[in-house]
Scaffold this motif. Structure first.
Motif, PDB file in Angstrom:
ATOM      1  N   GLY A  58       0.831  -1.200   0.000  1.00  0.00           N
ATOM      2  CA  GLY A  58       0.000   0.000   0.000  1.00  0.00           C
ATOM      3  C   GLY A  58       0.860   1.242   0.000  1.00  0.00           C
ATOM      4  O   GLY A  58       2.089   1.172  -0.031  1.00  0.00           O
ATOM      5  N   LYS A  59       0.214   2.395   0.001  1.00  0.00           N
ATOM      6  CA  LYS A  59       0.946   3.660   0.038  1.00  0.00           C
ATOM      7  C   LYS A  59       0.402   4.496   1.187  1.00  0.00           C
ATOM      8  O   LYS A  59      -0.817   4.632   1.345  1.00  0.00           O
ATOM      9  N   SER A  81       7.281  -3.790   4.786  1.00  0.00           N
ATOM     10  CA  SER A  81       8.351  -3.386   3.863  1.00  0.00           C
ATOM     11  C   SER A  81       7.801  -2.860   2.529  1.00  0.00           C
ATOM     12  O   SER A  81       8.474  -2.119   1.829  1.00  0.00           O
ATOM     13  N   GLN A  82       6.567  -3.241   2.181  1.00  0.00           N
ATOM     14  CA  GLN A  82       5.978  -2.781   0.924  1.00  0.00           C
ATOM     15  C   GLN A  82       4.919  -1.702   1.145  1.00  0.00           C
ATOM     16  O   GLN A  82       4.091  -1.459   0.277  1.00  0.00           O
ATOM     17  N   VAL A 124       4.250  -2.366  -7.412  1.00  0.00           N
ATOM     18  CA  VAL A 124       3.876  -3.711  -6.952  1.00  0.00           C
ATOM     19  C   VAL A 124       4.995  -4.661  -7.361  1.00  0.00           C
ATOM     20  O   VAL A 124       5.334  -4.759  -8.533  1.00  0.00           O
ATOM     21  N   ASP A 125       5.568  -5.344  -6.377  1.00  0.00           N
ATOM     22  CA  ASP A 125       6.770  -6.143  -6.594  1.00  0.00           C
ATOM     23  C   ASP A 125       6.405  -7.617  -6.774  1.00  0.00           C
ATOM     24  O   ASP A 125       5.920  -8.260  -5.847  1.00  0.00           O
ATOM     25  N   GLU A 126       6.663  -8.127  -7.962  1.00  0.00           N
ATOM     26  CA  GLU A 126       6.316  -9.530  -8.247  1.00  0.00           C
ATOM     27  C   GLU A 126       7.047 -10.485  -7.304  1.00  0.00           C
ATOM     28  O   GLU A 126       6.474 -11.478  -6.852  1.00  0.00           O
ATOM     29  N   GLN A 127       8.305 -10.178  -6.987  1.00  0.00           N
ATOM     30  CA  GLN A 127       9.073 -11.079  -6.103  1.00  0.00           C
ATOM     31  C   GLN A 127       8.441 -11.148  -4.713  1.00  0.00           C
ATOM     32  O   GLN A 127       8.456 -12.204  -4.068  1.00  0.00           O
ATOM     33  N   LYS A 153      -2.348  -5.014 -12.059  1.00  0.00           N
ATOM     34  CA  LYS A 153      -0.996  -5.575 -12.190  1.00  0.00           C
ATOM     35  C   LYS A 153      -0.802  -6.706 -11.177  1.00  0.00           C
ATOM     36  O   LYS A 153      -0.258  -7.771 -11.528  1.00  0.00           O
ATOM     37  N   ALA A 154      -1.239  -6.483  -9.947  1.00  0.00           N
ATOM     38  CA  ALA A 154      -1.075  -7.505  -8.904  1.00  0.00           C
ATOM     39  C   ALA A 154      -1.835  -8.780  -9.284  1.00  0.00           C
ATOM     40  O   ALA A 154      -1.341  -9.892  -9.102  1.00  0.00           O
TER      41      ALA A 154
END
Lengths: 319, 319, 319, 319
Positions: A58-59, A81-82, A124-127, A153-154
């Motif tokens: 989230g932001k 962390s995200q 959004v981080d795929e890893q 995207k997610a």
């Protein structure tokens, strides 16, 4: 091998300002208490309280409210962390709650240009997503760009990496432009989710009609990806439908209702927790209902999220 | 014949949410108390508390916060007939106050698309303005259209009807686009005002420079309409300059400072009240300083506005 | 029973202003000729010229340019009943063409707030769509809301009513916000289309990478709905891939190139026309290439669209 | 000592696309000729043609149209060093002219987000302005921020440096939000100008009423800075009023009217040129009328601007 996370929730984490003096119109409330709020944040907190390993995408605002949110979520054990800190002066969303009576609750929302709606697809981080079994999407994150595209995207990463998607409809009229937009984007996401959870009214919004039936909804969605559909009918209880034709029902637990806020989030947290811990659907529905009953009897949504023991005690007490 | 109003203030009336647990960062504050806030609203409330006949021109949100604001202002005796209720879902501005220490205070502002900035020029009523001797303009109302044009319209009505204009610079960086815009619009209004009140820093913003002197400021403005210019230098006291060359100075009163918010508004309210009640400039400066000293020792801005008796007691006590 | 339309195109219908004095920079061009332009309009016009029954869904400006567009399209036999006249002063898009040399062509675009991007999902009529065998979607219509949602709505109607969807990627950088948005929405539509047509570069935009291969593209898309994928490689010719693994190739026809504009649109018009008239894929590719060769040798795009006879003459002449 | 410039014009420089086939609705026009257009650009060009030393302050698009404008203006001798090239993809404004008959002319405008309205106050150079005797302001530049603030800044520099300001009302409804905004900003500028030029209708817009009289207008404006007010009544001729109470009148010259565009700009160019060359007001009015008569008989506005010789010939011929 077990993944790092049982669930990653994506969407808003905001501030609730709950009336300290209640059973009156908010005009007469002078004191407010601050809690973390927002459907996916509440579900994440509820899940963590139940013992799940939880991540959040989230932001948040680059201010005292944003830091309060991140601190609180980290304290209950969520990986933050995200949770990206906004760099463009967007604020945290606010919800001032008005509790006139247990039946008459309303929310005064501040949702103009809030940080959570500025999460970008490239953030959004795929890893990160690959480390979870389940991705929870909240419908409100679809209301505006670029958060809308971050969800799309997610979802595409989830599909590519065989991650299950739970879609909590979480419909809030603010920030949506038109009913057509709601219907279009809710349909796209619901068709690509594995589990869909919402109230009867929310499914009607998705289908762009009023007075729809559960039969119509399940006929429509089971043509697509969903395997499990939960439809809630308020105090009349809730239903779970599976693609193979089974139907499960749960009633609601008796409780002293203080306010109705937080019921849906605590339901989703406990229902998904039970499922991912190998409980059958019938038990998961009871977990959801019991969890909701506990939260509506308390002042906050996030802080009131119950433990497994509290849920099982209530189920046992009312069996 | 006396007019209906001593003063009409134009601009924002908002919500302050003051930290109940203070002397700490706001991240650690959980409880907030709600007050009416916003510079022109505070000045109006302060004036009414002192016994002035006060009107207000502004736009408020169509929700619980808007109604709280209007109720509170009506209760202290302000005429709220020109507080227009917004019909486009704009919200009341919010100011969460953080009091880390008496010297370290900050504000977390919610000012995106707030109702007060949507006051339109066609909503300013010339007949209403004609009923006052003095119009108070707050600089923040110039930050965006259409509120900016409402101010320009009000100024033009004031000039046409021989109403004095007091301009309280009240500079807040939020919502302004560029320093050039600040300088351009502040100059236009200051050149057309009769009385200008602000801090040294605010005059520097107006003049588009840093390190400006009072000499430069008065040289510039006395070429135009202003007859009286008040320049505040914080704890070092304040100066009043008149077009005929006189200079007056006032120190500040000793007090136990809780926070710095509200000092400027209470100063303006008492200073203008004293002037319009026939006090000389020297006394008016003392009124302003004493009023500010009282408000900074208390928790709120609006509710803490003193009476004439309290001001005179403080002046007498420290003479 | 035959349906009323062979093809309905959805998207923009605009104005081309083609340099009358060419082979020079546009700074030195003084005279411009006006034509109807825009990829889906050109495809509709090309299809009608070939004898197809054609409908169009779009939004046009309420001015002389909008009326010119509708008149021209009606004159070539297109049903314009669903070309909605904008009521909010949005203008027709403009494309000023610069022809420095046959190899160096560029376009100066006016696409800010143009009428075509304001087509709303509620303006797409399911009953109208049911009257066609094929719906043609142009990628540029995805660039902004609400036109983006109108496309998503049309796709959902098409699927519900077993109407084939052809997606012409038609990527134009103007009006798109970020490459991520392009990739996300292009992917959603391509996955739900039956036929996809584009250049190698356009597929790379869709896949969010550079230097992608046809193998990667077809591997990806054949996991979803598409059955036929056409990938154009400029003068090196074009390839058609079918889900069952067949590959077809076509070269390009020799011609005296005046400019490159309109090549893709005339290709798509002739290719789709041939397919829907029962030609095999190999012949359809020839139709596309021949049609493109004819249009690039002429001054306009829309007016230059060839007849079947012209296409077959060129194919015969160069066999 | 003579200054470097007789006049600096500030505002828009755009593209006119004039119908080559005219005396018909634009829907039937296929060919258009490109000219430089926009009121202040036309006045600058007209002044240069008459032999004045001319500078220009404005913002132009970073494309072929922007370069065409700058080249054309430089070619007629205008200093273009302060024509700033936009760096944010804003386009040049366009005006497609429709000439149905000499009496029925209209314009199809493209003014959304055009470069000229993005001139910023910090881009107005005080040192450059100091080199002129006269600054010409065009009303359309007031329609939006930041161009509006650029004008306010230029006016304040002019006043500070004793530069005369001519205000050509040049009212165009497009891009203005409300009549109140028009009235507010037109009044501010008119009150600070030395010379004001406009049609009777334009003064009515400024005064926010209809059916106003020249008496009312001059009563109002002569309370402020203006010393010379020109009010045009179309074919009935024009009036000039001076602060000392003198009134001058001029008729219009007979000509074969092709279209009405450009009349006002050529009038202003010749009138101001005559004044700054020491002609009396009566002669200046004749210059204005004769110049207008010449331009309305020709196809373009900018290219048709007459020389002094042409103007004097027409005046002599019809005396």
């Amino acid at each position: 091998m077990a993944k790092r996370f049982d669930i990653i929730a994506l969407g808003r984490a905001c501030i609730d300002l709950n009336a300290v003096e209640y059973n009156r119109p908010m005009e007469e409330t002078i004191t407010f208490k601050k809690y973390v709020g927002g459907s996916p944040a509440n579900i994440a907190i509820g899940s963590a309280r139940l013992g799940a390993k939880v991540g959040f995408i989230g932001k948040i605002s680059n201010d005292q409210h944003g830091r309060f949110i991140e601190n609180f979520m980290a304290d209950v054990g969520i990986d933050t962390s995200q949770m990206i800190v906004d760099q463009h002066e967007h604020k945290s969303g606010l919800a001032f709650t008005e509790i006139k009576s247990p039946e008459e609750c309303s929310i005064l929302m501040y949702r103009d240009q809030v940080a959570d709606l500025y999460l970008k697809p490239e953030e959004v981080d795929e890893q990160y997503l690959k480390q979870t079994d389940l991705l929870l999407i909240s419908g409100t994150a679809l209301a505006q760009s670029p958060s809308r595209e971050a969800v799309l995207k997610a979802i595409s990463y989830a599909r590519k990496n065989q991650i299950k998607v739970a879609f909590e409809l979480d419909y809030r009229p603010y920030t949506w432009q038109t009913p057509e937009e709601v219907s279009i984007y809710y349909s796209i996401i619901a068709e690509h989710a594995d589990i869909v959870i919402g109230t009867r009214d929310e499914y009607d919004e998705m289908e762009g009609k009023s007075g729809g039936t559960n039969q119509e909804t399940t006929n429509y969605l089971f043509q697509h990806r969903p395997e499990l559909i939960v439809i809630k009918h308020g105090v009349k209880g809730s239903y779970a439908y599976t693609k193979d034709g089974a139907i499960y029902q749960a009633g609601s637990y008796k409780t002293k209702v203080l306010k109705t806020f937080g019921a849906g989030d605590s339901y989703a947290a406990a229902f998904l927790y039970a499922l991912s811990n190998g409980k059958d659907i019938e038990t998961a529905l009871k977990y959801g209902s019991a969890s909701a009953a506990i939260v509506v009897s308390k002042h906050s949504s996030s802080e009131a999220m119950p433990t497994v023991q509290e849920i099982e005690q209530l189920i046992a007490a009312q069996s």
